[in-house]
Write a protein that holds these residues in place. Structure first.
Motif, PDB file in Angstrom:
ATOM      1  N   SER A  16      45.098  35.668  38.585  1.00  0.00           N
ATOM      2  CA  SER A  16      43.706  35.916  38.199  1.00  0.00           C
ATOM      3  C   SER A  16      43.093  37.109  38.924  1.00  0.00           C
ATOM      4  O   SER A  16      41.979  37.518  38.608  1.00  0.00           O
ATOM      5  CB  SER A  16      42.868  34.661  38.468  1.00  0.00           C
ATOM      6  N   SER A  18      44.193  40.059  38.743  1.00  0.00           N
ATOM      7  CA  SER A  18      44.431  41.257  37.937  1.00  0.00           C
ATOM      8  C   SER A  18      43.684  41.158  36.611  1.00  0.00           C
ATOM      9  O   SER A  18      44.034  40.331  35.762  1.00  0.00           O
ATOM     10  CB  SER A  18      45.930  41.445  37.679  1.00  0.00           C
ATOM     11  N   GLN A  19      42.676  42.000  36.428  1.00  0.00           N
ATOM     12  CA  GLN A  19      41.951  42.020  35.159  1.00  0.00           C
ATOM     13  C   GLN A  19      42.887  42.408  34.019  1.00  0.00           C
ATOM     14  O   GLN A  19      42.767  41.905  32.900  1.00  0.00           O
ATOM     15  CB  GLN A  19      40.788  43.011  35.242  1.00  0.00           C
ATOM     16  N   LYS A  20      43.832  43.285  34.309  1.00  0.00           N
ATOM     17  CA  LYS A  20      44.792  43.705  33.283  1.00  0.00           C
ATOM     18  C   LYS A  20      45.634  42.526  32.809  1.00  0.00           C
ATOM     19  O   LYS A  20      45.822  42.316  31.599  1.00  0.00           O
ATOM     20  CB  LYS A  20      45.700  44.806  33.836  1.00  0.00           C
ATOM     21  N   SER A  23      43.601  40.070  30.616  1.00  0.00           N
ATOM     22  CA  SER A  23      43.427  40.558  29.241  1.00  0.00           C
ATOM     23  C   SER A  23      44.728  40.475  28.449  1.00  0.00           C
ATOM     24  O   SER A  23      44.741  40.039  27.284  1.00  0.00           O
ATOM     25  CB  SER A  23      42.918  42.007  29.259  1.00  0.00           C
ATOM     26  N   ASN A  54      36.632  37.062  38.458  1.00  0.00           N
ATOM     27  CA  ASN A  54      37.323  37.610  37.292  1.00  0.00           C
ATOM     28  C   ASN A  54      37.627  36.532  36.269  1.00  0.00           C
ATOM     29  O   ASN A  54      37.415  36.708  35.057  1.00  0.00           O
ATOM     30  CB  ASN A  54      38.640  38.275  37.708  1.00  0.00           C
ATOM     31  N   SER A  57      34.535  35.110  34.400  1.00  0.00           N
ATOM     32  CA  SER A  57      34.086  36.044  33.366  1.00  0.00           C
ATOM     33  C   SER A  57      35.023  36.028  32.164  1.00  0.00           C
ATOM     34  O   SER A  57      34.579  36.017  31.006  1.00  0.00           O
ATOM     35  CB  SER A  57      34.003  37.453  33.962  1.00  0.00           C
ATOM     36  N   HIS A  58      36.305  36.015  32.446  1.00  0.00           N
ATOM     37  CA  HIS A  58      37.325  36.007  31.381  1.00  0.00           C
ATOM     38  C   HIS A  58      37.197  34.762  30.506  1.00  0.00           C
ATOM     39  O   HIS A  58      37.148  34.855  29.271  1.00  0.00           O
ATOM     40  CB  HIS A  58      38.708  36.081  32.026  1.00  0.00           C
TER      41      HIS A  58
END
Length: 318
Positions: A16, A18-20, A23, A54, A57-58
């Protein structure tokens, strides 16, 4: 206990922090039974608050998992850490339609489980069933207390996971390709999960995933896990998911045999016959029960059971 069985042939961890990766987890090219967003082992201490933010939000942007994902879960930090409570109070209020399952690491005693369940009941949305929980079994103490742990989780506990690396550390074991050193613990976990009618019993991580050798090793471990009694595999890379889900699904010959047994049994029951044979093999109640179980799982795995029923509609008990 949970009233429906959740299919988790593969449980894929996604860091979690890593935003990449968050996504990309929604864009996998194949159907995935479970994605477990990780706040524990894959996230360093300094990044845990960021990872939690993160992930919130995701998940808040998703009314429900995409069609190609069966279930979204989160692995929180261990109860013994200063992060677990905030993990729970931050993420558990999300609707179960988005986040349905909490994976709890390092469950060493019934109190670890009841702590999480109590928090979930307090902070989960009202008028929703409680979120499911899955317990990671990582120590000798946890293996010895499996019965008490499962009893403490009644109503919420939906699966057990074997964490080999921490278990090996606890017992000063060296992991070998045979996995023989883990046989007692793995058998105990699989047996406890079945005794308490849990949906999932998920086997150790396969650390090999690159190239043909890695794929072959994963297949071998899945086959071994299935023989011990597991019905799923932890995955640390997306490339492992398809193999794990294929290996933990009924194979074509197994499903065809099961469909033939079910059809023939329906006719035997209608004729008042108790015992009968198929292909010179005696068919009794346990065999019929197993066949129904295979057919049910095959349907969940999107195998064309109806097509096989049409093919074998003329099957008669011998």
């Amino acid at each position: 206990m949970p009233t429906t069985s959740t299919l988790r042939r593969a449980l894929l961890y996604v860091p979690s922090s890593s935003q990449k990766f968050l996504s990309k987890s929604l864009l996998l090219p194949h159907t995935t039974d479970n994605i477990t967003y990780d706040l524990e082992d894959s996230v360093t201490s300094s990044l845990k608050p960021t990872a939690r933010t993160n992930l919130l939000s995701h998940l808040s942007s998703l009314p429900k998992p995409p069609p190609n994902i069966g279930e979204l879960a989160v692995r929180i930090n261990a109860i013994s850490t200063p992060y677990a409570l905030t993990d729970l109070t931050t993420l558990a209020p999300l609707p179960s339609s988005t986040l349905s399952t909490i994976v709890i690491p390092k469950v060493n005693s019934p109190s670890d489980l009841t702590f999480v369940i109590d928090i979930l009941r307090q902070v989960s949305p009202q008028n929703e069933p409680p979120k499911k929980v899955i317990a990671l079994i990582e120590s000798a103490k946890a293996v010895m207390d499996l019965k008490q742990i499962c009893e403490a989780g009644k109503g919420c506990l939906d699966g057990l996971i074997f964490a080999a690396e921490d278990f090996a550390l606890d017992l000063s074991l060296t992991r070998t390709p045979s996995l023989r050193e883990f046989l007692y613990a793995r058998s105990a976990i699989a047996t406890a999960a079945r005794a308490f009618e849990l949906s999932s019993t998920i086997d150790l991580v396969c650390t090999s995933y690159k190239g043909e050798e890695g794929k072959a090793r994963l297949e071998e471990e899945c086959r071994d896990g299935k023989e011990v009694g597991f019905n799923g595999k932890q995955c640390i890379h997306p490339s492992q998911v398809e193999i794990a889900q294929r290996m933990f699904a009924p194979d074509e010959k197994e499903v065809e045999w099961a469909v033939r047994v079910v059809i023939a049994d329906e006719k035997a029951q209608a004729a008042g016959r108790g015992a009968w044979t198929l292909d010179d093999k005696m068919i009794d109640a346990p065999v019929v029960g197993k066949a129904h179980s295979v057919v049910t799982k095959a349907e969940k795995c999107a195998i064309d059971v109806e097509g096989l029923r049409r093919k074998w509609q003329g099957q008669e008990p011998e």
